[in-house]
Design an enzyme around this catalytic site. Structure first.
Site, mmCIF file in Angstrom:
data_model
loop_
_atom_site.group_PDB
_atom_site.id
_atom_site.type_symbol
_atom_site.label_atom_id
_atom_site.label_comp_id
_atom_site.label_asym_id
_atom_site.label_seq_id
_atom_site.Cartn_x
_atom_site.Cartn_y
_atom_site.Cartn_z
ATOM 1 N N LYS A 1 0.662 -1.265 -0.034
ATOM 2 C CA LYS A 1 0.110 0.166 -0.130
ATOM 3 C C LYS A 1 0.988 1.299 0.076
ATOM 4 O O LYS A 1 1.932 1.252 -0.760
ATOM 5 C CB LYS A 1 -1.040 -0.020 1.120
ATOM 6 C CG LYS A 1 -1.643 -1.190 1.060
ATOM 7 C CD LYS A 1 -2.789 -1.400 2.416
ATOM 8 C CE LYS A 1 -3.612 -2.774 2.233
ATOM 9 N NZ LYS A 1 -4.605 -2.636 2.932
ATOM 10 N N HIS B 1 -8.351 -2.867 -5.918
ATOM 11 C CA HIS B 1 -8.401 -3.283 -4.794
ATOM 12 C C HIS B 1 -9.642 -2.483 -4.012
ATOM 13 O O HIS B 1 -10.136 -1.440 -4.449
ATOM 14 C CB HIS B 1 -7.258 -2.665 -4.059
ATOM 15 C CG HIS B 1 -6.769 -3.056 -2.749
ATOM 16 N ND1 HIS B 1 -7.371 -2.356 -1.519
ATOM 17 C CD2 HIS B 1 -6.356 -4.046 -2.316
ATOM 18 C CE1 HIS B 1 -7.048 -2.859 -0.507
ATOM 19 N NE2 HIS B 1 -6.434 -4.016 -0.690
ATOM 20 N N GLU C 1 -11.183 -10.652 -1.106
ATOM 21 C CA GLU C 1 -10.609 -9.806 -0.313
ATOM 22 C C GLU C 1 -12.007 -9.144 0.493
ATOM 23 O O GLU C 1 -12.356 -8.182 0.103
ATOM 24 C CB GLU C 1 -9.677 -8.800 -0.455
ATOM 25 C CG GLU C 1 -8.335 -9.290 -0.935
ATOM 26 C CD GLU C 1 -7.352 -8.134 -0.826
ATOM 27 O OE1 GLU C 1 -6.251 -8.576 -0.075
ATOM 28 O OE2 GLU C 1 -7.276 -7.065 -1.084
ATOM 29 N N GLY D 1 -1.301 -7.632 3.548
ATOM 30 C CA GLY D 1 -1.237 -5.966 3.784
ATOM 31 C C GLY D 1 -0.116 -5.748 5.071
ATOM 32 O O GLY D 1 0.821 -6.016 4.527
ATOM 33 N N GLY D 2 -0.686 -5.613 6.159
ATOM 34 C CA GLY D 2 -0.057 -5.114 7.266
ATOM 35 C C GLY D 2 1.088 -5.974 7.730
ATOM 36 O O GLY D 2 2.193 -5.389 7.892
HETATM 37 P P1 PGA Z 1 -4.278 -6.646 5.443
HETATM 38 O O1 PGA Z 1 -4.574 -6.097 4.052
HETATM 39 O O2 PGA Z 1 -3.508 -7.976 5.438
HETATM 40 O O3 PGA Z 1 -3.519 -5.650 6.063
HETATM 41 O O4 PGA Z 1 -5.801 -7.134 6.257
HETATM 42 C C1 PGA Z 1 -4.720 -6.795 2.792
HETATM 43 C C2 PGA Z 1 -4.970 -6.145 1.464
HETATM 44 O O5 PGA Z 1 -5.691 -4.909 1.727
HETATM 45 O O6 PGA Z 1 -4.815 -6.610 0.319
#
Ligand code: PGA
Length: 248
Positions: free
Chosen positions: A8, A88, A171, A231-232
């Site tokens: 991100k 996304h 997602e 993500g995180g």
């Molecule tokens: P997350 O994000 O793993 O922080 O939940 C996933 C994404 O938005 O692709």
């Protein structure tokens, strides 16, 4: 199992340099093809000489032109990108991207032979009506006759990707960054639904939403899931590598 990092806008230049140095010391060269990175476009140069697969987080739907400030898919491709995220939920909800915008971008990715990672998923209020939402987000693909005939240069892609033209990343919006995840059964049913609905051989399905080294363990047993979009938990080299280890 493929593990993809969606950085991100949470990774700066210095942090990314450090990340790559540590990650390279953790991953054996034969394992590198199991990862895909989605860095912010301005950090793409860091991946130009790296031996990892990577892609854009978003592109503009035109190949070139007077479009100040937009991300060029063509330039990403020239720099070595092989993939691109599309639709996304942060693009859809924060930047108002519609399915029509997504389709236009998809068409350009096809032309440039970049593999789209199409993100789909329902919001919390639609959790128990998700097939209706997924059908809306995917229905236009069924009309895409050209779409299984991409001009691949297969030598550029590892075996896993050789015959694929699309990755669909399921997602659920309510799961992204919240710590809340679907059950294993819910996830497997949804991934099965996606593959069945699109009815194309060249598709892989990923799951994304609160994946970390703990949550990934159960999900890695889902027979219809081929990879994870993280993500995180992809921001720390050790944490991201541990996710991969849990899937071995
Ligand atoms: P997350 O994000 O793993 O922080 O939940 C996933 C994404 O938005 O692709």
């Amino acid at each position: 199992m493929i593990i993809a990092a969606n950085w991100k806008m949470n990774m700066g230049f210095h942090k990314a340099v450090e990340f790559l140095a540590s990650f390279n010391s953790l991953v054996g060269s034969e394992d590198k093809e199991n990862f895909i990175f989605f860095p912010p476009a301005c950090l793409s140069g860091l991946f130009h000489k790296e031996n990892f697969y990577w892609g854009g987080q978003n592109i503009y739907y035109k190949a070139e032109g007077s479009c100040t400030g937009e991300n060029s898919a063509k330039a990403l491709r020239e720099m070595g990108a092989r993939f691109c995220l599309l639709g996304h939920s942060e693009r859809r909800w924060t930047f108002g991207e519609s399915d029509v915008d997504v389709e236009k971008k998809f068409s350009l990715l096809q032309e440039l032979a970049l593999i789209p990672v199409l993100c789909v998923g329902e919001s919390l209020s639609d959790r128990f009506d998700r097939e209706k939402i997924l059908k809306r987000q995917l229905s236009w693909i069924k009309d895409y006759k050209k779409y299984e005939k991409l001009p691949w240069k297969p030598e550029l892609l590892p075996k896993f990707f050789k015959d694929i033209s699309l990755i669909v990343a399921y997602e659920p919006v309510w799961s992204i960054g919240t710590g809340d995840t679907p059950s294993v059964q819910e996830l497997n049913e949804t991934a099965h639904f996606i593959k069945d609905y699109l009815h194309l051989h060249s598709i892989k399905t990923f799951y994304g939403g609160s994946i970390d080294e703990k949550t990934v363990k159960n999900f890695s047993k889902c027979s219809y899931i081929d990879g994870f979009l993280v993500g995180g938990a992809s921001l720390s080299a050790q944490g991201f590598y541990s996710i991969y280890e849990q899937c071995l």
